[in-house]
Structure formats: structure tokens, C-alpha cells
Design an enzyme around this catalytic site. Structure first.
Site, PDB file in Angstrom:
ATOM      1  N   SER A 141     -17.274  15.310  38.517  1.00 15.87           N
ATOM      2  CA  SER A 141     -17.422  15.060  37.074  1.00 15.87           C
ATOM      3  C   SER A 141     -18.327  16.070  36.390  1.00 15.87           C
ATOM      4  O   SER A 141     -19.468  16.250  36.793  1.00 15.87           O
ATOM      5  CB  SER A 141     -18.064  13.697  36.822  1.00 15.87           C
ATOM      6  OG  SER A 141     -17.209  12.676  37.183  1.00 15.87           O
ATOM      7  N   HIS A 170     -12.877  15.863  33.782  1.00 21.53           N
ATOM      8  CA  HIS A 170     -12.151  16.329  34.963  1.00 21.53           C
ATOM      9  C   HIS A 170     -10.995  17.186  34.483  1.00 21.53           C
ATOM     10  O   HIS A 170     -10.058  16.672  33.866  1.00 21.53           O
ATOM     11  CB  HIS A 170     -11.618  15.145  35.761  1.00 21.53           C
ATOM     12  CG  HIS A 170     -12.674  14.459  36.559  1.00 21.53           C
ATOM     13  ND1 HIS A 170     -12.915  14.773  37.876  1.00 21.53           N
ATOM     14  CD2 HIS A 170     -13.566  13.525  36.230  1.00 21.53           C
ATOM     15  CE1 HIS A 170     -13.904  14.029  38.318  1.00 21.53           C
ATOM     16  NE2 HIS A 170     -14.325  13.261  37.341  1.00 21.53           N
ATOM     17  N   HIS A 197      -9.034   9.376  41.244  1.00 26.73           N
ATOM     18  CA  HIS A 197      -9.923   8.285  41.645  1.00 26.73           C
ATOM     19  C   HIS A 197      -9.159   6.974  41.787  1.00 26.73           C
ATOM     20  O   HIS A 197      -8.154   6.767  41.092  1.00 26.73           O
ATOM     21  CB  HIS A 197     -10.999   8.060  40.576  1.00 26.73           C
ATOM     22  CG  HIS A 197     -11.839   9.251  40.269  1.00 26.73           C
ATOM     23  ND1 HIS A 197     -11.460  10.218  39.368  1.00 26.73           N
ATOM     24  CD2 HIS A 197     -13.061   9.621  40.734  1.00 26.73           C
ATOM     25  CE1 HIS A 197     -12.412  11.144  39.294  1.00 26.73           C
ATOM     26  NE2 HIS A 197     -13.387  10.819  40.111  1.00 26.73           N
ATOM     27  N   TYR A 235     -10.148   4.195  40.600  1.00 28.36           N
ATOM     28  CA  TYR A 235     -10.217   3.420  39.355  1.00 28.36           C
ATOM     29  C   TYR A 235      -9.171   3.845  38.328  1.00 28.36           C
ATOM     30  O   TYR A 235      -8.893   3.122  37.368  1.00 28.36           O
ATOM     31  CB  TYR A 235     -11.625   3.471  38.741  1.00 28.36           C
ATOM     32  CG  TYR A 235     -12.119   4.841  38.321  1.00 28.36           C
ATOM     33  CD1 TYR A 235     -11.635   5.462  37.175  1.00 28.36           C
ATOM     34  CD2 TYR A 235     -13.068   5.511  39.073  1.00 28.36           C
ATOM     35  CE1 TYR A 235     -12.074   6.713  36.797  1.00 28.36           C
ATOM     36  CE2 TYR A 235     -13.532   6.762  38.700  1.00 28.36           C
ATOM     37  CZ  TYR A 235     -13.032   7.353  37.561  1.00 28.36           C
ATOM     38  OH  TYR A 235     -13.467   8.591  37.195  1.00 28.36           O
ATOM     39  N   GLU A 236      -8.573   5.015  38.513  1.00 29.26           N
ATOM     40  CA  GLU A 236      -7.500   5.444  37.609  1.00 29.26           C
ATOM     41  C   GLU A 236      -6.184   4.740  37.938  1.00 29.26           C
ATOM     42  O   GLU A 236      -5.196   4.903  37.221  1.00 29.26           O
ATOM     43  CB  GLU A 236      -7.290   6.954  37.728  1.00 29.26           C
ATOM     44  CG  GLU A 236      -8.481   7.759  37.234  1.00 29.26           C
ATOM     45  CD  GLU A 236      -8.296   9.240  37.489  1.00 29.26           C
ATOM     46  OE1 GLU A 236      -7.602   9.897  36.698  1.00 29.26           O
ATOM     47  OE2 GLU A 236      -8.841   9.754  38.491  1.00 29.26           O
ATOM     48  N   ALA A 246     -20.691  13.481  40.973  1.00 29.06           N
ATOM     49  CA  ALA A 246     -21.802  12.955  40.187  1.00 29.06           C
ATOM     50  C   ALA A 246     -22.113  11.585  40.769  1.00 29.06           C
ATOM     51  O   ALA A 246     -21.197  10.855  41.143  1.00 29.06           O
ATOM     52  CB  ALA A 246     -21.392  12.823  38.734  1.00 29.06           C
ATOM     53  N   MET A 279     -18.045   7.083  42.704  1.00 29.32           N
ATOM     54  CA  MET A 279     -16.693   6.512  42.749  1.00 29.32           C
ATOM     55  C   MET A 279     -15.653   7.472  43.353  1.00 29.32           C
ATOM     56  O   MET A 279     -14.464   7.381  43.033  1.00 29.32           O
ATOM     57  CB  MET A 279     -16.266   6.105  41.330  1.00 29.32           C
ATOM     58  CG  MET A 279     -17.231   5.124  40.668  1.00 29.32           C
ATOM     59  SD  MET A 279     -16.779   4.772  38.973  1.00 29.32           S
ATOM     60  CE  MET A 279     -18.228   3.859  38.408  1.00 29.32           C
ATOM     61  N   SER A 280     -16.107   8.375  44.202  1.00 25.73           N
ATOM     62  CA  SER A 280     -15.159   9.375  44.730  1.00 25.73           C
ATOM     63  C   SER A 280     -15.583   9.844  46.115  1.00 25.73           C
ATOM     64  O   SER A 280     -16.362   9.197  46.799  1.00 25.73           O
ATOM     65  CB  SER A 280     -15.126  10.581  43.779  1.00 25.73           C
ATOM     66  OG  SER A 280     -16.366  11.278  43.820  1.00 25.73           O
ATOM     67  N   ASN A 327     -27.953   9.955  36.911  1.00 20.20           N
ATOM     68  CA  ASN A 327     -28.606   8.806  36.257  1.00 20.20           C
ATOM     69  C   ASN A 327     -29.261   7.934  37.311  1.00 20.20           C
ATOM     70  O   ASN A 327     -28.914   8.012  38.502  1.00 20.20           O
ATOM     71  CB  ASN A 327     -27.562   7.985  35.482  1.00 20.20           C
ATOM     72  CG  ASN A 327     -26.434   7.496  36.376  1.00 20.20           C
ATOM     73  OD1 ASN A 327     -25.542   8.264  36.742  1.00 20.20           O
ATOM     74  ND2 ASN A 327     -26.491   6.249  36.756  1.00 20.20           N
ATOM     75  N   HIS A 380     -21.190   7.332  30.811  1.00 19.95           N
ATOM     76  CA  HIS A 380     -20.196   8.348  31.173  1.00 19.95           C
ATOM     77  C   HIS A 380     -20.533   9.687  30.499  1.00 19.95           C
ATOM     78  O   HIS A 380     -20.465  10.748  31.132  1.00 19.95           O
ATOM     79  CB  HIS A 380     -18.787   7.889  30.803  1.00 19.95           C
ATOM     80  CG  HIS A 380     -17.728   8.899  31.122  1.00 19.95           C
ATOM     81  ND1 HIS A 380     -17.475   9.337  32.404  1.00 19.95           N
ATOM     82  CD2 HIS A 380     -16.883   9.591  30.324  1.00 19.95           C
ATOM     83  CE1 HIS A 380     -16.514  10.245  32.376  1.00 19.95           C
ATOM     84  NE2 HIS A 380     -16.134  10.420  31.129  1.00 19.95           N
TER      85      HIS A 380
HETATM   86  N1  HPA Z   1     -22.530   4.556  39.541  1.00 18.03           N
HETATM   87  C1  HPA Z   1     -21.340   4.904  40.055  1.00 18.03           C
HETATM   88  N2  HPA Z   1     -20.825   6.114  39.925  1.00 18.03           N
HETATM   89  C2  HPA Z   1     -21.542   7.031  39.260  1.00 18.03           C
HETATM   90  C3  HPA Z   1     -22.784   6.728  38.689  1.00 18.03           C
HETATM   91  C4  HPA Z   1     -23.310   5.412  38.835  1.00 18.03           C
HETATM   92  O1  HPA Z   1     -24.395   5.078  38.358  1.00 18.03           O
HETATM   93  N3  HPA Z   1     -23.236   7.857  38.098  1.00 18.03           N
HETATM   94  C5  HPA Z   1     -22.286   8.806  38.297  1.00 18.03           C
HETATM   95  N4  HPA Z   1     -21.257   8.306  39.001  1.00 18.03           N
END
Ligand code: HPA
Length: 282
Positions: free
Chosen positions: A33, A64, A86, A88-89, A116, A217-218, A241, A258
């Protein structure tokens, strides 16, 4: 989809890329990301949109790009995947690892995966890098494993071992290169969740309690498929984060996490690119 349909889909993409690539692949890089800028340092870059490759799952997420970039870095031929599929997509575990399946069929032996991730470890902060030393593949443990289904013994074993999946020598080299250029680096455990919701505070405490330092998530579907095929892997998380561990007393405003993830990615991309140039060139 059936295993036969999956094989046909893979074969079509591999044939297209065989015709497109001009030299044998030495290094692969998957840019996470906000990290598509990692391809900017490539010499003699050539681009191919995912949409031009039959069967390749398209990126549907902002941040992306959805492009393959072939070029040279430090004298090595490199293929960069800017964007990935991903869970989630709506993609399944086969599609979330399609990129690596194709690169494995093209003869790749060494792969860098980036992502990320949110920090669970109290000492990690936005902009830090974490070299992945191990993973917790939550969707895989729950049955959505990228290697579920018939095993192709020509590629790898039915029950691949994941101890040492993240190459210790590559990790040491990346750590040394990062220190040379003054980056804040950690080594830790990456937990993969399916998303798309960010973790609730209770889920964040759960992930920390089971030993995770960062969450994203990847990446893990790609890594298990790479290891199955005997490909050497380096995994790097850019911490974008901190994951909230406590519930506020009043419902919090919708945070644009995001956007934050992409912004930190874009800021850190040049530093990460410099690190990768040193690692990939070696
Ligand atoms: N959680 C899950 N996936 C992420 C996060 C998060 O806080 N930050 C970047 N990708």
C-alpha cells in the site's frame, strides 16, 4: 474455481509474461500500500498493466497501482508488482498468491515482499520498518490457506515447513543496510488478518497476546506459496499507524486510517527504496 481452471488461468498469465520479459528474472518485489514508488529507481523500466495479463487479479484498492514493472536495479533484473490482490477485495487465497505463482513458474528464486502494517508492539511507531521474522497466518489457520487443494509435487511438498521462512541471511543484510542509512528498524512477527475492517481494540489485544508485533491484510499467502516453491523471502513491513488497544469512553470519530496508511507509505517510500536498492543489488 476448480483446480484445473486455476492451472489454466496460471498458464495463460505465465505465457504472456514469458513473451513480455526480455531476460531471466533474478529478483521479485511486491510493493504494498502506497509503496508503488519503489519502482521509480529501476533502470530501463518497462510497464505492463495487470489488465493486459490474462487471468491476473486486478487491484481494486486506492494506493495499489495494478502494474508490473520490469527493469534493473544494481545490475540485477527485477520484476516489481505494484499492487496486489487481497482477500478483503473478494479474492480467494489462490488469487491472493497468483503473483508469486506466476513468478515461481518464471523461475524466480528470491523475493522481497513489502506491506503497510499497524503496530501492536509498544515501541513501534509510524514510519518505522519491521523486518518480518515470522508470521501468524490467521486466515490460513482458519482454512483459507493459499496452498489448500491438490498439491503440485513438481513445485513443492504437500506439507511445507515454515520455520525459517524469512531468510535469516537476507534479514541480516537488510538490517545492516538499514542501519547504514539510519532507518528505525525492528524485527518482529507479522499477523495477517483478512480485513477489511481494522482491528477492534479487543482483537488488537488478542493479536498482541498471541505474539504479533504488527498486523496487516496481505503478504502471508504470497510468502507461503513462495516458500512452497523454494523461493528465498525477505519480508518488510512499513509501520503506518499504531493499532488502538483500548476502547474510548465515547464512540470515536471515523478516522481516515486508510488515507493515513497511504500518506505514511508515500513519505517512507524513498527510504525504503534506498534500502531495497542495497538489498536487491547484493
Ligand atoms: N491493521 C491492519 N492492516 C493494516 C493496518 C492496521 O492497523 N495498517 C496498515 N495495514
Amino acid at each position: 474455481m476448480s483446480a484445473a481452471a486455476d492451472r489454466a488461468r496460471l498458464a495463460a498469465a505465465v505465457a504472456t509474461l514469458r513473451a513480455w520479459l526480455r531476460e531471466p528474472l533474478e529478483r521479485g518485489l511486491i510493493a504494498g500500500s502506497g509503496l508503488s514508488g519503489l519502482a521509480e529507481g529501476l533502470e530501463a523500466p518497462r510497464r505492463l498493466d495487470f489488465a493486459a495479463i490474462p487471468g491476473w487479479p486486478l487491484s481494486t484498492v486506492e494506493g495499489h497501482a495494478g502494474t508490473l514493472i520490469a527493469g534493473r536495479l544494481g545490475g540485477r533484473s527485477v520484476l516489481v508488482c505494484a499492487g496486489r490482490a487481497h482477500l478483503y477485495e473478494g479474492y480467494d487465497a489462490f488469487e491472493a498468491s497468483f503473483n508469486v505463482r506466476v513468478m515461481a513458474a518464471l523461475g524466480l528464486r528470491s523475493l522481497v515482499v513489502t506491506n503497510a502494517a499497524g503496530a501492536l508492539h509498544p515501541d513501534y511507531g509510524p514510519g518505522d520498518l519491521m523486518l518480518i521474522e515470522d508470521h501468524i497466518y490467521l486466515p490460513g489457520l482458519a482454512g483459507l490457506h493459499a496452498l489448500r487443494g491438490p498439491n503440485d509435487a513438481d513445485i513443492g511438498p504437500r506439507f511445507p515447513v515454515m520455520a525459517g521462512a524469512y531468510d535469516p541471511a537476507l534479514r541480516a543484510r537488510a538490517g545492516a543496510a538499514g542501519r547504514e542509512i539510519g532507518l528505525r528498524m525492528h524485527e518482529g512477527v507479522y499477523a495477517m488478518v483478512a480485513g477489511p475492517s481494522f482491528e477492534s481494540p479487543a482483537e488488537a489485544r488478542f493479536l498482541r497476546a498471541i505474539g504479533a508485533d504488527a498486523v496487516g491484510m496481505s503478504t502471508v499467502p504470497e510468502v507461503v506459496v513462495a516458500r512452497h516453491a523454494g523461493i528465498q523471502v525477505l519480508g518488510i513491513s512499513l509501520i503506518t499507524n499504531r493499532v488502538q488497544m483500548a476502547n474510548p469512553s465515547v464512540a470515536s470519530e471515523e478516522a481516515d486510517l486508510h488515507a493515513e496508511v497511504n500518506a505514511v507509505g508515500q513519505q517512507a517510500a524513498p527510504r525504503l527504496a534506498e534500502l531495497l536498492t542495497r538489498v536487491l543489488a547484493a
